[in-house]
Design a protein around this motif. Structure first.
Motif, PDB file in Angstrom:
ATOM      1  N   ARG A   1      68.487  26.094  50.111  1.00  0.00           N
ATOM      2  CA  ARG A   1      67.622  26.209  51.288  1.00  0.00           C
ATOM      3  C   ARG A   1      67.050  27.618  51.362  1.00  0.00           C
ATOM      4  O   ARG A   1      67.707  28.595  50.990  1.00  0.00           O
ATOM      5  CB  ARG A   1      68.369  25.867  52.575  1.00  0.00           C
ATOM      6  N   LEU A   2      65.821  27.707  51.829  1.00  0.00           N
ATOM      7  CA  LEU A   2      65.191  29.001  52.054  1.00  0.00           C
ATOM      8  C   LEU A   2      65.768  29.618  53.322  1.00  0.00           C
ATOM      9  O   LEU A   2      66.112  28.899  54.263  1.00  0.00           O
ATOM     10  CB  LEU A   2      63.682  28.837  52.204  1.00  0.00           C
TER      11      LEU A   2
ATOM     12  N   ALA B   1      66.186  31.187  56.947  1.00  0.00           N
ATOM     13  CA  ALA B   1      65.490  31.122  58.229  1.00  0.00           C
ATOM     14  C   ALA B   1      66.104  32.187  59.125  1.00  0.00           C
ATOM     15  O   ALA B   1      67.326  32.304  59.215  1.00  0.00           O
ATOM     16  CB  ALA B   1      65.638  29.740  58.861  1.00  0.00           C
TER      17      ALA B   1
ATOM     18  N   CYS C   1      58.957  26.801  46.119  1.00  0.00           N
ATOM     19  CA  CYS C   1      58.608  25.828  47.165  1.00  0.00           C
ATOM     20  C   CYS C   1      57.855  24.641  46.579  1.00  0.00           C
ATOM     21  O   CYS C   1      58.098  23.486  46.942  1.00  0.00           O
ATOM     22  CB  CYS C   1      57.769  26.504  48.248  1.00  0.00           C
TER      23      CYS C   1
ATOM     24  N   THR D   1      54.206  26.177  63.007  1.00  0.00           N
ATOM     25  CA  THR D   1      55.435  25.386  63.056  1.00  0.00           C
ATOM     26  C   THR D   1      55.940  25.300  64.482  1.00  0.00           C
ATOM     27  O   THR D   1      55.980  26.307  65.199  1.00  0.00           O
ATOM     28  CB  THR D   1      56.524  26.011  62.162  1.00  0.00           C
TER      29      THR D   1
ATOM     30  N   SER E   1      61.443  19.773  63.439  1.00  0.00           N
ATOM     31  CA  SER E   1      60.421  20.795  63.219  1.00  0.00           C
ATOM     32  C   SER E   1      59.205  20.138  62.577  1.00  0.00           C
ATOM     33  O   SER E   1      59.342  19.261  61.717  1.00  0.00           O
ATOM     34  CB  SER E   1      60.949  21.914  62.318  1.00  0.00           C
TER      35      SER E   1
ATOM     36  N   ASP F   1      65.102  19.811  57.177  1.00  0.00           N
ATOM     37  CA  ASP F   1      64.915  21.254  57.376  1.00  0.00           C
ATOM     38  C   ASP F   1      64.460  21.926  56.078  1.00  0.00           C
ATOM     39  O   ASP F   1      63.630  22.838  56.091  1.00  0.00           O
ATOM     40  CB  ASP F   1      66.219  21.894  57.857  1.00  0.00           C
ATOM     41  N   ARG F   2      65.010  21.466  54.955  1.00  0.00           N
ATOM     42  CA  ARG F   2      64.632  22.031  53.654  1.00  0.00           C
ATOM     43  C   ARG F   2      63.151  21.806  53.377  1.00  0.00           C
ATOM     44  O   ARG F   2      62.441  22.711  52.927  1.00  0.00           O
ATOM     45  CB  ARG F   2      65.483  21.380  52.555  1.00  0.00           C
TER      46      ARG F   2
ATOM     47  N   ARG G   1      60.950  24.094  55.818  1.00  0.00           N
ATOM     48  CA  ARG G   1      60.929  25.506  55.444  1.00  0.00           C
ATOM     49  C   ARG G   1      60.048  25.732  54.220  1.00  0.00           C
ATOM     50  O   ARG G   1      59.282  26.699  54.162  1.00  0.00           O
ATOM     51  CB  ARG G   1      62.351  25.992  55.161  1.00  0.00           C
TER      52      ARG G   1
ATOM     53  N   ALA H   1      56.296  25.245  55.328  1.00  0.00           N
ATOM     54  CA  ALA H   1      55.789  26.360  56.125  1.00  0.00           C
ATOM     55  C   ALA H   1      55.575  27.593  55.256  1.00  0.00           C
ATOM     56  O   ALA H   1      54.588  28.320  55.418  1.00  0.00           O
ATOM     57  CB  ALA H   1      56.753  26.660  57.272  1.00  0.00           C
ATOM     58  N   THR H   2      56.487  27.838  54.331  1.00  0.00           N
ATOM     59  CA  THR H   2      56.358  29.002  53.449  1.00  0.00           C
ATOM     60  C   THR H   2      55.183  28.841  52.492  1.00  0.00           C
ATOM     61  O   THR H   2      54.342  29.738  52.349  1.00  0.00           O
ATOM     62  CB  THR H   2      57.654  29.203  52.648  1.00  0.00           C
TER      63      THR H   2
END
Length: 289
Positions: free
Chosen positions: A59-60, A62, A102, A163, A174, A196-197, A200, A203-204
């Motif tokens: 995961r990135l 946060a 990503c 986001t 999200s 969530d993964r 993120r 969004a990145t």
């Protein structure tokens, strides 16, 4: 590699365990490795062996959930959480490894999409969330939708990426809202969600598209008024009267907006149209009002 797995990056690099089992390692050393990034996993290979980590286990960071330690200097390396371990990966030959990661983590992943959620500022009440297969290619995002339908988002047409939280299929999730233009030239929003993964990474990846276009320039109050008027649908030929300035000043402002990449020229200095950068600037200007 497994059937269907695609190799996306294969290069030399370095990695560092900055946190292990939840505990910072201030004296950890960088280790050289062969770094392989596929559509399914990240591989760190050294003379002593290799470690393959599935994207689902990465995961990135946060800021609110698992921030990177303040005293950690990454010097451009990409931080990745693997359980309670934080690994920093540095691929010097890759311009933007974080974006490449990503893209790999989202490659052919099934996410949730509402497309389009908003058209011309109007919420589409009949729009629903559906599953879509995501693929980010050189200059566009392709969404594989149910019924063998596809939708394309041109990267150059992306204006803003935001986001927020929203109800998605009965659950609070999200959501990444991406403003862009469609095939008819309309300003629309496509909403993305998922795990969530996924969020993120989305969004990145898409946020960097906007960030890379931002130039080092300042707009005056009048220039912002012109942008907001164009964003609101005022004809380029009516801007002078709408804003209360003369035509020569309007043409000078169009010239500056052309220089900073906020508009595209339709006719010689008399007609322009907002592009993604311009819509982003106009949105920011409106937020400041």
């Amino acid at each position: 590699m497994s059937d269907g797995e695609q190799k996306l990056v294969d290069t030399s690099g370095d990695y560092l365990y900055a946190v292990k089992d939840g505990q910072p390692l201030p004296d950890a050393d960088w280790r050289s490795c062969r770094l392989v990034l596929t559509s399914e996993r990240l591989v760190l290979a050294t003379n002593g062996g290799k470690r393959a980590i599935a994207h689902g286990n990465i995961r990135l960071p946060a800021d609110d959930a698992d921030p990177v330690p303040d005293d950690l200097s990454l010097d451009g390396a990409t931080p990745l959480w693997i359980g309670d371990n934080l690994v920093a990966v540095d691929a010097g030959s890759v311009d933007d490894f974080e974006s490449e990661y990503c893209r790999a983590a989202l490659h052919d992943e099934v996410i949730l999409v509402k497309h389009p959620a908003i058209v011309g500022g109007v919420v589409q009440e009949d729009a629903t969330w559906s599953k879509a297969r995501f693929r980010f290619e050189d200059d566009h995002v392709t969404l594989g939708l149910p019924g063998n339908r596809t939708a394309t988002v041109e990267i150059d047409d992306v204006g803003t990426v935001e986001t927020d939280d929203a109800t998605v299929r009965g659950d609070r999730r999200s959501v990444v809202a991406v403003e862009h233009t469609d095939d008819e030239g309309r300003s629309v929003e496509t909403h993305f969600s998922g795990t969530d993964r996924h969020v993120r990474a989305l969004a990145t990846l898409l946020g960097k598209v906007v960030a890379e276009r931002e130039g080092d320039f300042e707009l005056t109050g009048t220039e912002k008024e012109v942008l907001m008027a164009l964003y609101s649908g005022v004809s380029p030929f009516e801007i002078a009267g709408f804003v209360g300035i003369d035509v020569d000043e309007v043409e000078q402002i169009y010239g500056k907006l052309l220089d900073v990449g906020a508009v595209d020229k339709v006719r010689e200095r008399t007609e322009v149209t907002l592009n993604a950068q311009g819509r982003n600037l106009a949105s920011e200007a409106m937020s400041e009002e």
